[in-house]
Design a protein around this motif. Structure first.
Motif: not given
Length: 292
Positions: A128-135, A167-173
């Motif tokens: 569902l969600k992740c960090f997209a890192l760009r250099a 902070i992750v609560e269920g499917e909410r970040a």
């Protein structure tokens, strides 16, 4: 199409004659780097590297996105190179040169494909969600040694960068700001660094960190990517010159020594920057409370 200003035949012959006499124009040893400077920006993830007259700036940024369906438990990490026309007359926006293609390919293999960064640590909610890192790698001034300087800049920027906590609560970040919670350093598994050897077949000579003039005279190049533990991440060869396998093995031994020196240099600069930031941050607040 714009081209690099080529050296004259007399300059070319002069460099070759000097190499036959075991000399370099700037007086360095064959296995010596030019003076290296590394500074960090006011915000996390900005590294400014100066290798001789070559200057490269790397900036790491992050955003929250949806992970690709085939890699639900991973974050996204990409490296983007940008060659400024100010750096060299051969560079033009929107028209990548061979040097830009090779640099992008080498950095991709050296850092991303060698799993220097733990991309699983960038996952927030699987699928569902992740960090997209760009250099972003900006070539500001070009006088040879772009691959080595760019790799140092990207690795230093990644180690300097801090991502926001969540902070992750269920499917909410919920992504927290810097004021709400201290940002978190990235999970770096190892620190690959590149060492480029310029090969002169006629003189049977290998040079470390060739400048722009030496690069125009060389007949081949070998790029060795290693970490300080001696693990070889890649060996790339460009140019038509033939090379002896034992000579390449000798290059890896020299590269290991240089990588260990560069790793210590980067860590020292990171420690200096951390001490400078702490001097006016949390430690200062704590000492003020104790004084009261």
């Amino acid at each position: 199409m714009p081209r690099e200003a080529e050296i004259s035949l007399n300059e070319r012959a002069f460099i070759q004659q000097a190499l036959q006499e075991d000399l370099r124009l700037d007086g360095r040893a064959f296995d010596a780097f030019r003076p290296l400077q590394l500074t960090f920006g006011d915000e996390y993830g900005v590294a400014d590297v100066q290798l001789g007259k070559t200057r490269v700036i790397a900036r790491v940024s992050v955003e929250v996105t949806t992970p690709p369906p085939e890699r639900k438990f991973d974050g996204v990490f990409q490296i983007i190179t940008e060659f400024s026309p100010m750096a060299s007359p051969a560079f033009e926006i929107g028209r990548p040169t061979d040097a830009e293609v090779i640099l992008s390919r080498i950095l991709e293999k050296a850092i991303r494909r060698s799993n220097a960064l733990d991309t699983e640590s960038l996952c927030i909610i699987a699928g569902l969600k992740c960090f997209a890192l760009r250099a972003d790698v900006h070539i500001v001034d070009h006088d040879g040694g772009l691959i080595d300087a760019s790799c140092i800049a990207v690795m230093a920027a990644l180690q300097h960068f801090r991502r926001p906590d969540v902070i992750v609560e269920g499917e909410r970040a919920t992504v927290l700001s810097v004021r709400e919670r201290e940002p978190i350093p990235l999970s770096i598994l190892h620190q690959p660094l590149c060492v480029t050897f310029s090969y002169f077949e006629d003189e049977d000579v290998f040079l470390v960190d060739a400048n722009a003039a030496e690069e125009q005279v060389r007949q081949g190049e070998v790029i060795v990517t290693m970490n300080r533990h001696g693990e070889v991440c890649q060996i790339a060869k460009y140019g038509g010159a033939t090379m002896d396998p034992l000579a390449i093995l000798n290059c890896t031994n020299i590269a290991l020594q240089k990588v260990r020196e560069l790793s210590k240099f980067i860590q020292a600069r990171l420690d200096e920057d951390a001490a400078k930031r702490n001097a006016g941050g949390l430690l200062a607040e704590l000492s003020a409370e104790n004084a009261r």
